[in-house]
Write a protein that holds these residues in place. Structure first.
Motif, short mmCIF file in Angstrom:
data_model
loop_
_atom_site.label_atom_id
_atom_site.label_comp_id
_atom_site.label_asym_id
_atom_site.label_seq_id
_atom_site.Cartn_x
_atom_site.Cartn_y
_atom_site.Cartn_z
N ARG A 20 0.84 -1.19 0.00
CA ARG A 20 0.00 0.00 0.00
C ARG A 20 0.88 1.25 0.00
O ARG A 20 1.99 1.24 0.54
N THR A 21 0.36 2.32 -0.58
CA THR A 21 1.12 3.57 -0.61
C THR A 21 1.12 4.21 0.77
O THR A 21 0.23 3.96 1.60
N SER A 22 2.13 5.05 1.01
CA SER A 22 2.23 5.69 2.32
C SER A 22 1.19 6.81 2.44
O SER A 22 0.78 7.40 1.45
N HIS A 23 0.77 7.05 3.66
CA HIS A 23 -0.19 8.11 3.92
C HIS A 23 -0.02 8.60 5.35
O HIS A 23 0.57 7.92 6.18
#
Length: 119
Positions: free
Chosen positions: A95-98
């Motif tokens: 998953r992409t960072s957030h």
């Protein structure tokens, strides 16, 4: 006593639980299964007899067959439309960072309690 619990633990066949094997013999109430057992540095094929109530079909084969059927449909559609489609399995992308934001909540910093030697 400790002897009763040791005898009742049934640790003899515990390592066969959850293993996948191949059926080699079928009788009225039981099934003969070949299972791999790890003994020190080698793997030995063991033949064990199991009651029918204690076995079930492996789900990994079902997943494979479902994937084959789905790939055939995808290939047929791709051939009809004239585009190339890869049917190979791809690893799941991370998953992409957030940034997690709290709505009006103050940030609390937690740290361990300092160890104090009490004599």
């Amino acid at each position: 006593t400790w002897q009763e619990t040791w005898n009742q633990s049934s640790g003899i066949n515990a390592e066969y639980g959850g293993k996948t094997g191949r059926v080699y013999n079928v009788t009225k109430r039981a099934v003969g299964v070949i299972v791999n057992k790890r003994v020190k540095g080698r793997i030995i094929a063991k033949k064990i007899n199991l009651r029918v109530e204690h076995i079930r079909h492996s789900k990994c084969r079902d997943d494979f067959l479902n994937r084959v059927v789905k790939n055939e449909l995808v290939k047929k559609e791709a051939k009809a439309s004239g585009i190339f489609v890869s049917t190979r399995r791809a690893p799941v992308v991370p998953r992409t960072s957030h940034t997690v934001k709290g709505k009006g909540i103050a940030v609390e910093e937690e740290c361990p309690i300092r160890y104090e030697f009490i004599a």
